[in-house]
Design a protein around this motif. Structure first.
Motif, short mmCIF file in Angstrom:
data_model
loop_
_atom_site.label_atom_id
_atom_site.label_comp_id
_atom_site.label_asym_id
_atom_site.label_seq_id
_atom_site.Cartn_x
_atom_site.Cartn_y
_atom_site.Cartn_z
N GLY A 1 60.90 1.59 24.82
CA GLY A 1 60.39 2.71 23.95
C GLY A 1 60.39 3.90 25.06
N MET A 2 59.20 4.93 24.87
CA MET A 2 59.28 6.08 25.56
C MET A 2 58.92 5.71 27.03
SD MET A 2 57.19 8.64 23.18
CE MET A 2 58.09 9.18 21.46
N ALA B 1 55.43 12.69 27.60
CA ALA B 1 54.34 13.15 28.59
C ALA B 1 53.16 12.51 28.27
CB ALA B 1 54.05 14.80 28.78
N GLU B 2 52.82 12.45 27.02
CA GLU B 2 51.71 11.98 26.57
C GLU B 2 51.56 10.55 26.24
OE1 GLU B 2 48.55 12.25 22.58
OE2 GLU B 2 50.51 13.46 22.60
N ARG C 1 57.19 -0.88 24.69
CA ARG C 1 56.60 0.14 24.38
C ARG C 1 55.46 0.77 24.57
NH1 ARG C 1 59.22 -1.38 18.58
NH2 ARG C 1 57.58 -3.00 18.15
N PRO C 2 54.98 1.87 24.47
CA PRO C 2 53.57 2.13 24.64
C PRO C 2 52.90 1.77 23.55
CG PRO C 2 55.03 4.06 25.18
CD PRO C 2 56.12 3.17 24.63
N THR C 3 51.74 1.28 23.62
CA THR C 3 51.05 0.80 22.41
C THR C 3 50.73 1.78 21.48
OG1 THR C 3 48.84 1.37 23.80
CG2 THR C 3 49.60 -0.86 23.84
N ARG C 4 50.70 3.30 21.62
CA ARG C 4 50.40 4.17 20.81
C ARG C 4 51.74 4.87 20.33
NH1 ARG C 4 47.20 8.99 22.42
NH2 ARG C 4 48.18 8.80 24.53
N GLN C 5 52.97 4.17 20.64
CA GLN C 5 54.20 4.68 20.03
C GLN C 5 54.24 4.24 18.60
OE1 GLN C 5 57.72 4.33 22.47
NE2 GLN C 5 58.88 4.24 20.66
N GLY C 6 54.77 5.15 17.76
CA GLY C 6 54.82 4.87 16.25
C GLY C 6 55.99 4.08 16.15
#
Length: 250
Positions: A186-187, A214-215, A245-250
């Motif tokens: 992911g990001m 960045a976030e 992927r980041p855990t907060r990526q939708g």
């Protein structure tokens, strides 16, 4: 980690981001790495740092759209270290925007690098893998190919084309001589995201992408660890797909 010692791994797109992080991690775990990318000065810096830390590294200037460059990368691994165990097809480009923008040059660039570049790597490595009786293709794809969204149609299409290609190749090679692994990040906080934003004509969307990465973005080391996990498995075990992927990526 013992499964990594003495592995010989060639990596495209190794001058920065995921490729660089993968090269550093695998070398630290005992693998010999052959670094390929277009920026030879940056490759030299990465390789020198690996060697200074006690690792083994060679460099090869590579444009993945040129089949001869991939052949030279593979030949460098075989000549310097005696074989090639893993090819990490990591080089990639992205140009985002609605299909209706008709960015034909951008489409061509993505097809040339993301699809033809992988095919060139397979064409270079597969004869060596067959002669050795073993080999592993690891290819960086994207979560963009898993969750289809506007502005990413062509980019996602190139990634899904490669996903299909690798699955077909896997089914053709059932003698245990070839393993294939698709990594879908992911990001990730890399220059890759910066280059996407720079090329995007919709400056508002580009700014939003930059802020989101960045976030939320992961460090490239996270993807490198996933690649290492797949490589370190016993020869009779194949990790076919990894989504990370980041855990907060939708």
């Amino acid at each position: 980690m013992t499964e990594m010692v003495d592995k010989v791994v060639a990596i495209t797109g190794a001058s920065s981001g995921i490729g660089e992080a993968t090269a550093r991690l695998l070398a630290a775990r005992g693998a010999a790495v052959v670094l390929g990318a277009r920026r030879s000065d940056r490759l030299d810096q990465v390789a020198a740092d690996i060697v200074d830390r006690g690792g083994r590294a060679e460099v090869c200037t590579v444009d993945v759209t040129r089949r001869a460059d991939l052949e030279r990368l593979v030949d460098t691994a075989v000549t310097r270290f005696g074989r090639l165990d893993v090819l990490v097809n990591n080089a990639g480009v992205a140009r985002l925007g609605p299909v209706g923008d008709l960015d034909v040059d951008g489409w061509s660039a993505m097809i040339d690098v993301n699809v033809r570049g992988v095919l060139n790597g397979i064409a270079a490595a597969l004869p060596v893998f067959r002669a050795q009786g073993h080999g592993h293709l690891v290819t960086t794809l994207s979560t963009s190919g898993l969750t289809i969204t506007p502005t990413q149609a062509v980019y996602a299409g190139t990634k899904n084309a490669v996903r299909t290609l690798l699955e077909g190749l896997r089914q053709e090679c059932t003698d245990g001589a070839l393993r294939t692994t698709s990594i879908s990040p992911g990001m990730v906080r890399t220059e890759f995201s910066d280059r996407i934003a720079e090329s995007w004509t919709d400056r508002g969307a580009a700014s939003a992408l930059t802020d989101a990465v960045a976030e939320l973005g992961m460090a490239p080391d996270a993807v490198a660890r996933a690649i290492a996990f797949a490589i370190e498995q016993p020869d009779d075990v194949e990790v076919g797909d990894i989504t990370i992927r980041p855990t907060r990526q939708g």
